[in-house]
Design an enzyme around this catalytic site. Structure first.
Site, mmCIF file in Angstrom:
data_model
loop_
_atom_site.group_PDB
_atom_site.id
_atom_site.type_symbol
_atom_site.label_atom_id
_atom_site.label_comp_id
_atom_site.label_asym_id
_atom_site.label_seq_id
_atom_site.Cartn_x
_atom_site.Cartn_y
_atom_site.Cartn_z
ATOM 1 N N GLU A 102 0.839 -1.205 0.000
ATOM 2 C CA GLU A 102 0.000 0.000 0.000
ATOM 3 C C GLU A 102 0.863 1.239 0.000
ATOM 4 O O GLU A 102 2.000 1.195 0.458
ATOM 5 C CB GLU A 102 -0.836 0.063 1.294
ATOM 6 C CG GLU A 102 -1.856 -1.001 1.406
ATOM 7 C CD GLU A 102 -2.534 -1.015 2.769
ATOM 8 O OE1 GLU A 102 -2.265 -0.123 3.595
ATOM 9 O OE2 GLU A 102 -3.319 -1.938 2.987
ATOM 10 N N LYS A 127 2.119 4.599 1.554
ATOM 11 C CA LYS A 127 2.152 5.130 2.922
ATOM 12 C C LYS A 127 1.804 6.615 2.833
ATOM 13 O O LYS A 127 2.639 7.439 2.436
ATOM 14 C CB LYS A 127 3.531 4.908 3.538
ATOM 15 C CG LYS A 127 3.587 5.321 4.990
ATOM 16 C CD LYS A 127 4.837 4.762 5.651
ATOM 17 C CE LYS A 127 4.846 5.047 7.133
ATOM 18 N NZ LYS A 127 4.875 6.489 7.445
ATOM 19 N N ASP A 164 1.146 10.367 3.712
ATOM 20 C CA ASP A 164 1.819 11.243 4.675
ATOM 21 C C ASP A 164 0.822 12.237 5.261
ATOM 22 O O ASP A 164 0.671 13.342 4.761
ATOM 23 C CB ASP A 164 2.959 11.969 3.970
ATOM 24 C CG ASP A 164 3.969 12.484 4.967
ATOM 25 O OD1 ASP A 164 4.854 13.247 4.572
ATOM 26 O OD2 ASP A 164 3.869 12.138 6.151
ATOM 27 N N TYR A 202 -7.181 2.300 6.169
ATOM 28 C CA TYR A 202 -6.298 1.190 5.816
ATOM 29 C C TYR A 202 -6.337 0.014 6.794
ATOM 30 O O TYR A 202 -5.560 -0.920 6.655
ATOM 31 C CB TYR A 202 -4.858 1.666 5.640
ATOM 32 C CG TYR A 202 -4.315 2.455 6.801
ATOM 33 C CD1 TYR A 202 -4.169 1.881 8.053
ATOM 34 C CD2 TYR A 202 -3.924 3.782 6.641
ATOM 35 C CE1 TYR A 202 -3.677 2.604 9.120
ATOM 36 C CE2 TYR A 202 -3.429 4.520 7.704
ATOM 37 C CZ TYR A 202 -3.312 3.926 8.940
ATOM 38 O OH TYR A 202 -2.826 4.633 9.998
ATOM 39 N N LYS A 230 10.658 2.962 3.645
ATOM 40 C CA LYS A 230 10.708 4.421 3.628
ATOM 41 C C LYS A 230 11.497 4.899 2.419
ATOM 42 O O LYS A 230 12.571 4.368 2.132
ATOM 43 C CB LYS A 230 11.391 4.934 4.903
ATOM 44 C CG LYS A 230 10.541 4.795 6.150
ATOM 45 C CD LYS A 230 9.297 5.640 6.057
ATOM 46 C CE LYS A 230 8.875 6.379 7.268
ATOM 47 N NZ LYS A 230 9.729 7.052 8.136
ATOM 48 N N CYS A 239 29.876 26.660 30.112
ATOM 49 C CA CYS A 239 28.461 26.531 29.751
ATOM 50 C C CYS A 239 27.927 27.873 29.247
ATOM 51 O O CYS A 239 28.062 28.893 29.937
ATOM 52 C CB CYS A 239 27.650 26.070 30.966
ATOM 53 S SG CYS A 239 25.881 26.037 30.655
ATOM 54 N N CYS A 252 25.099 28.922 32.125
ATOM 55 C CA CYS A 252 25.387 29.255 33.533
ATOM 56 C C CYS A 252 26.881 29.514 33.760
ATOM 57 O O CYS A 252 27.294 29.787 34.877
ATOM 58 C CB CYS A 252 24.914 28.130 34.451
ATOM 59 S SG CYS A 252 25.915 26.640 34.287
ATOM 60 N N CYS A 280 27.637 20.094 31.061
ATOM 61 C CA CYS A 280 27.598 21.049 32.149
ATOM 62 C C CYS A 280 27.089 20.253 33.339
ATOM 63 O O CYS A 280 26.011 19.671 33.275
ATOM 64 C CB CYS A 280 26.630 22.184 31.824
ATOM 65 S SG CYS A 280 26.314 23.215 33.246
ATOM 66 N N CYS A 336 21.937 24.571 36.735
ATOM 67 C CA CYS A 336 22.024 25.249 35.434
ATOM 68 C C CYS A 336 20.616 25.473 34.872
ATOM 69 O O CYS A 336 19.871 24.518 34.659
ATOM 70 C CB CYS A 336 22.860 24.417 34.476
ATOM 71 S SG CYS A 336 22.816 25.027 32.785
HETATM 72 S S1 IVH Z 1 -0.727 0.488 8.758
HETATM 73 C C1 IVH Z 1 0.015 -1.132 13.258
HETATM 74 N N1 IVH Z 1 -1.018 1.549 6.391
HETATM 75 O O1 IVH Z 1 2.152 5.267 8.933
HETATM 76 C C2 IVH Z 1 0.309 0.032 12.394
HETATM 77 N N2 IVH Z 1 -0.139 2.919 8.116
HETATM 78 O O2 IVH Z 1 4.213 4.128 11.389
HETATM 79 C C3 IVH Z 1 -0.679 0.123 11.284
HETATM 80 N N3 IVH Z 1 0.323 5.213 7.447
HETATM 81 O O3 IVH Z 1 0.987 5.846 12.115
HETATM 82 C C4 IVH Z 1 -0.329 1.156 10.309
HETATM 83 N N4 IVH Z 1 -0.342 5.001 5.361
HETATM 84 O O4 IVH Z 1 -0.346 6.834 10.292
HETATM 85 C C5 IVH Z 1 -0.611 1.751 7.655
HETATM 86 N N5 IVH Z 1 -1.372 2.356 4.252
HETATM 87 C C6 IVH Z 1 -0.982 2.556 5.507
HETATM 88 C C7 IVH Z 1 -0.502 3.806 5.951
HETATM 89 C C8 IVH Z 1 -0.074 3.943 7.276
HETATM 90 C C9 IVH Z 1 0.151 5.831 6.263
HETATM 91 C C10 IVH Z 1 0.900 5.809 8.665
HETATM 92 C C11 IVH Z 1 0.098 5.589 9.906
HETATM 93 C C12 IVH Z 1 1.038 5.080 10.950
HETATM 94 C C13 IVH Z 1 2.368 5.209 10.295
HETATM 95 C C14 IVH Z 1 3.173 3.963 10.556
#
Ligand code: IVH
Length: 671
Positions: free
Chosen positions: A114, A116, A118, A223, A311, A405, A408, A423, A428
């Protein structure tokens, strides 16, 4: 129109508008024009004004009507909202796949890949098909009730197409074009711009006035299902199909994959095309498809073993390092920070970057005036990764850390084996302020409205000298502070009051005991249950907890030996701060089931059926502490073939010794 006719027409309109929302937001296939849609809404608003008593709680006009809130209520997630582990390249992805296959004992695993998204993780609850509430992730256990704000998101149906009761998780986000429009409007009004769509989505959902949120045009992708009644689901992909069927928006680019190669193709495809998407993504999420396998793999403390996030590589940029500033942290560590010519990096403007310590400055030969490469580390704090030597013109200056420092003026020391300068003046002000900023932070006492700025003001005005003073603040004195109106003061006092109810682990973490992170704090709280018992704990008792090593144990005992600390805890307690653990009782549950709970175990010799590391993890999961050498504290020695001196020693000390067959018996659950 009489009342009956009006009611009939209103119900028709509810159904039609909800259907068009579904076609438009979920299926992305609108079947009416915007004007037609607006017409229906106008009709409905008129009818509801004429017959307010007939208005249903799930009416689409509910999306914008609510009044601003004074503050958000905290909500506890029945099922914690965890995060995901990360992989950054092909070989890490292959390792993940190997662990999954080993954990399940199957060669071929079906995955779902899927995007991810943002944005901001949220949880939605429906009862009998009606949207009842929604919350942010918060620290994973406790989030904020943002129901009113979520109602403004049209992609969230107020009523599902089937009367199911469920809790779903997803990512609320701001589409790229909405982000641009928003920033354009803000620029015209001379308001501060949002750095990226993620921040603006998060900022929007934190608005107390839902009317503002409604103007931000947020959207969502769901999701995952956290809890459900009335749907029979065996795989993640079936779950996503069910979500779409009942009216919830899922991401259309999701794909079932049958091998790592197929996953890599998907990753490559979206790495190349992410700029074309109408929303931002920061990676790819990979999940084991079958629920039965997910259950078999389970979770670590923080994340599922059945899923991971690939990532995208952090972006890098080149800019000029204008100067170096030193800051004193909560532990007294003095760290250098690079002040940069502002540069755009992964969607944000970066002006500062971490340089970690003086050794690193020497090692990379970083000089003031250099062109440097900056990179986002884990997408949050940027760091200087290298110097572009070709661009030097001889005017660059070497940098030396101060000897005293900056806050302080005490002389800085370099403790043996440590790279950081420190320090060590306990009075401090920089350290004290940082300590308080830590105390109020989200994973600690989570006091909203008490940011860095307010703490510094309170300290500089002499209103707080230690964290306990927060609970004795005076409303009138607070009103004297800059930028603190009646409303913010009341919100702040409310948040401080609320923090008194926190479970013990938040307080333990908040105290900032050296080496005690959030996870250790949770373990300590679960084990000792009250602050008094933790304060009385010996190093030995502390070390008996998995993951508490000798250094942490010593640090905890030393911390609580200090009379000033005892006085502080006493003042907190008198102020009404809760000193007891409120979470699940881990130990008891484990103790019932396992002969290993609370046992200190040593493994030696060659085992035929187990890998050492995996066995260790398994035993720890059952509540054992697995150590490396036999002593009088050892409860059990697991001896494989060719066990040597450890077996002799165990026999000398009368420690129980078991062989591999006995081990297998103990591990297999009783009938
Ligand atoms: S599954 C048990 N699927 O990514 C964790 N997360 O660190 C289940 N996110 O906080 C997450 N797209 O906010 C999942 N297709 C996707 C996602 C997704 C974005 C985010 C989510 C989560 C972070 C994972």
């Amino acid at each position: 129109m009489n009342k009956e006719q009006a009611q009939k027409r209103m119900e028709e309109l509810y159904a039609q508008i909800e259907e068009h929302n579904y076609q438009y937001y979920v299926l992305d296939r609108p079947i009416v024009t915007d004007q037609e849609y607006d017409h229906m809404m106008q009709d409905l608003i008129r009818l509801e004004a004429e017959h307010p008593d007939l208005k249903a709680p799930h009416s689409p006009t509910e999306r914008v009507g609510a009044e601003p809130l004074p503050h958000f209520q905290k909500v506890t997630h029945d099922i914690p909202m965890l995060s995901l582990g990360n992989v950054f390249d092909e070989s890490e992805l292959r390792d993940f796949d190997r662990r999954v296959r080993q954990g399940i004992g199957q060669e071929n695993i079906e995955y779902v890949a899927e995007l991810k998204i943002d944005g901001l993780a949220v949880s939605l609850r429906y009862e009998d098909g009606q949207f009842v509430s929604g919350a942010t992730r918060g620290d994973g256990t406790t989030g904020e009730d943002i129901t009113q704000n979520l109602k403004t998101i049209r992609a969230i149906p107020l009523k599902l197409r089937e009367p199911v009761t469920l809790e779903v998780r997803g990512e609320a986000y701001m589409p790229k074009h909405e982000f641009e429009k928003l920033n354009q409007r803000r620029e015209e009004k001379g308001e501060e711009l949002f750095a990226n769509p993620r921040n603006s989505a998060a900022g929007s959902l934190r608005q107390l006035d839902p009317k503002i949120v409604a103007q931000r045009h947020l959207s969502i992708f769901l999701y995952g299902i956290a809890q459900v009644q009335g749907l029979d689901i065996h795989s993640h992909s079936e779950g996503l199909e069910a979500l779409e069927r009942i009216g919830l928006k899922t991401n259309p680019e999701t794909k079932v994959c049958h091998s790592v190669d197929e996953l890599l193709d998907y990753i490559q495809y979206w790495t190349d095309r992410r700029a074309e998407l109408p929303y931002e993504i920061d990676g790819i999420v990979i999940k084991v498809n079958h629920i039965q396998y997910q259950e078999q793999l389970g979770f670590t403390a923080k994340s599922p073993r059945w899923a991971t996030a690939y990532k995208f590589p952090a972006e890098e940029s080149v800019t000029i390092l204008k100067d170096i500033e030193v800051n004193v942290g909560r532990t007294g560590a003095v760290t250098p920070t690079a002040l940069l010519e502002p540069v755009s990096l992964a969607g944000t403007t970066v002006k500062r970057a971490s340089l970690h310590n003086e050794d690193l400055i020497r090692e990379k030969d970083i000089r003031i005036g250099d062109h440097v490469v900056v990179k986002k580390a884990g997408d949050i704090i940027p760091e200087v990764v290298a110097v572009v030597e070709e661009r030097r013109d001889g005017t660059e200056k070497e940098y030396h850390m101060p000897t005293h420092c900056p806050e302080c003026h005490a002389e800085l020391v370099r403790i043996e084996e440590e790279v950081a300068l420190r320090c060590i003046n306990p009075k401090c002000p920089a350290q004290i302020k940082e300590g308080m900023i830590h105390y109020v932070s989200r994973n600690a006492m989570n006091i909203d409205g008490l940011g860095e700025r307010v703490i510094i003001q309170l300290y500089d005005q002499g209103l707080i000298r230690e964290v306990a003073d927060l609970y004795y603040l005076d409303r009138d004195e607070l009103l004297q502070l800059e930028r603190m109106g009646e409303k913010s003061v009341d919100n702040l006092l409310h948040a401080i009051e609320q923090s008194k109810e926190n479970s013990l682990e938040k307080l333990i973490f908040g105290l900032g005991i050296r080496l005690v992170g959030a996870k250790a704090a949770r373990l300590l709280a679960a084990q000792f249950e009250t602050m008094d018992r933790l304060m009385d704990a010996t190093e030995e008792e502390l070390e008996a907890i998995n993951e508490v090593g000798p250094k942490m144990a010593e640090s905890i005992v030393t911390y609580f030996d200090n009379p000033e600390v005892c006085a502080l805890v006493e003042r907190l307690s008198v102020a009404g701060v809760n000193m007891a653990y409120k979470g699940p009782k881990l130990q008891e549950a484990e103790a019932v089931d396992s002969p290993f709970a609370g046992q200190t175990v040593v493994i030696t010799g060659t085992l035929e059926h187990f890998k050492r590391n995996e066995l260790k993890e398994q035993l720890q999961g059952l509540g054992a502490k697995v150590t490396g050498s036999v002593s009088k504290n050892t409860d059990m020695l697991i001896a494989g073939e060719n066990a040597g001196s450890k077996l002799d020693k165990a026999n000398d000390l009368n420690v129980r010794v078991i062989d591999e067959n006995e081990l297998i018996n103990l591990l297999s659950p009783p009938e």
